[in-house]
Design a protein around this motif. Sequence first.
Motif, PDB file in Angstrom:
ATOM      1  N   ASP A  74      -5.453   1.808   7.330  1.00 25.04           N
ATOM      2  CA  ASP A  74      -6.732   1.262   6.876  1.00 25.04           C
ATOM      3  C   ASP A  74      -6.550   0.417   5.619  1.00 25.04           C
ATOM      4  O   ASP A  74      -7.200  -0.628   5.459  1.00 25.04           O
ATOM      5  N   MET A  75      -5.674   0.849   4.727  1.00 24.67           N
ATOM      6  CA  MET A  75      -5.409   0.086   3.506  1.00 24.67           C
ATOM      7  C   MET A  75      -4.705  -1.232   3.830  1.00 24.67           C
ATOM      8  O   MET A  75      -5.030  -2.286   3.276  1.00 24.67           O
ATOM      9  N   GLU A 113      -9.984  -0.199   4.091  1.00 30.32           N
ATOM     10  CA  GLU A 113     -10.165   0.747   2.987  1.00 30.32           C
ATOM     11  C   GLU A 113      -9.695   0.070   1.710  1.00 30.32           C
ATOM     12  O   GLU A 113      -8.504  -0.106   1.487  1.00 30.32           O
ATOM     13  N   THR A 114     -10.647  -0.366   0.893  1.00 19.67           N
ATOM     14  CA  THR A 114     -10.307  -1.111  -0.335  1.00 19.67           C
ATOM     15  C   THR A 114     -10.320  -0.245  -1.586  1.00 19.67           C
ATOM     16  O   THR A 114      -9.759  -0.631  -2.609  1.00 19.67           O
ATOM     17  N   PRO A 136       0.825  -1.217   0.000  1.00 18.87           N
ATOM     18  CA  PRO A 136       0.000   0.000   0.000  1.00 18.87           C
ATOM     19  C   PRO A 136       0.856   1.264   0.000  1.00 18.87           C
ATOM     20  O   PRO A 136       1.916   1.319   0.622  1.00 18.87           O
ATOM     21  N   GLN A 147      -2.670   6.021  -6.903  1.00 18.64           N
ATOM     22  CA  GLN A 147      -2.749   5.811  -5.461  1.00 18.64           C
ATOM     23  C   GLN A 147      -3.318   7.072  -4.806  1.00 18.64           C
ATOM     24  O   GLN A 147      -3.239   8.159  -5.369  1.00 18.64           O
ATOM     25  N   PRO A 202      -9.433   3.432  -1.751  1.00 23.54           N
ATOM     26  CA  PRO A 202      -9.057   4.728  -1.162  1.00 23.54           C
ATOM     27  C   PRO A 202      -9.106   5.865  -2.168  1.00 23.54           C
ATOM     28  O   PRO A 202      -8.746   5.693  -3.331  1.00 23.54           O
TER      29      PRO A 202
END
Length: 376
Positions: free
Chosen positions: A333-334, A339-340, A167, A180, A342
């Motif tokens: 979270d990623m 969080e999938t 991530p 990203q 973001p």
Amino acid sequence: MDNYKYLMIVDWVKEHIASKGLKPNERFLTEKQLCEIHGVSRQTVRQALMLLESENVIVRVRGSGTFVGNRSAVSPSVSIRGSIGVISTYFSDYIFPHIVTGVESVLGSAGCTMQLAITHNQVYEETQALESMLANGVQGLIVEPSKSALPNPNMDLYAKLRREKIPLVFFNAKYPWADQPCVAMDDEAAGRTVTDYLFDCGHTKIAGVFALDDVQGHKRYSGFMQSCLTHGIRESERNVIWFATSEKNDIFSYTQDKLLGLLKDKSAVVCYNDKIAVKMLKLCRDNGIRVPEDISVVGIDDSRYASICEVPLTTVHHPQKKLGEAAAKLLLDMIEGRETSPKDMLFTPELVVRESVADLKMGSTIQSVQRKKGMK
């Protein structure tokens, strides 16, 4: 390679040590044995061993092998945190210490270690930082890009991060080709906000000084232009000087005549950031131009310089520590799958009114300090 396989190995090692009753300093399995047991590459095993070693679950001795450490009894059910890489263009000055402090506070509370690298806004140093952190098996990355508006030779390294499912969160800006997420102040709104304020104070002849090699400079210029066009000023692009960030310390010496020519028939100037605005104040003082009586000056970022310089600056507030905290929370979270999909997170700029702007409508200098808070 599935980036999370190494976490499964970490859990397995802790459980294996506990179930076998292995004691500190006892010899442990080799990399080759772990590869065979789990059917994974040596790179995956090494990533797991680096995390285990950082927690003192195992100890690796060059030439001798791997041994059980002193913290081998950690329960495998405990949430595992690894090392997070943070790459910043600068650290020791301006707004950067507060951003990194925000990142570090969140990562520390989550039990993560932080690897910090500084690029000095040099692409080659960014290359070295990315390669080093990939080699060290970081669990995720928080990156401020170098020269973000220019072509970048590190696209292959960023592609590798994506392939290995590591991530990544950008902060302050991101490359135009990157998909990203980025956590940043809304720089376009920042440029528009300070320029709108000048128009509200009766200024119509407004100059601008912006950075040409980073996305923030382009967005702040865009906000400046939006405001000018909204107020019916069509020729504003002619009233702008661009500079490279590597030349920010020299622009006021070797382009002094050009800058003075730009200011000659203007009543106000929008500066890329507070550092440039402070240099603009000095240029004006050295050449007998009074601020704000002869020309008004605004900055962006509300750095520590803004309130202590010779004429306290009107500017917009950069969220600094909050931005760093938000970037770290998004990355965690990623990593943990909360969080999938973001998305970019933009902080709405807060106008801070000080003494560097003359209100032409009122015939006076603005003295009050106002802030409007919010985030979108």
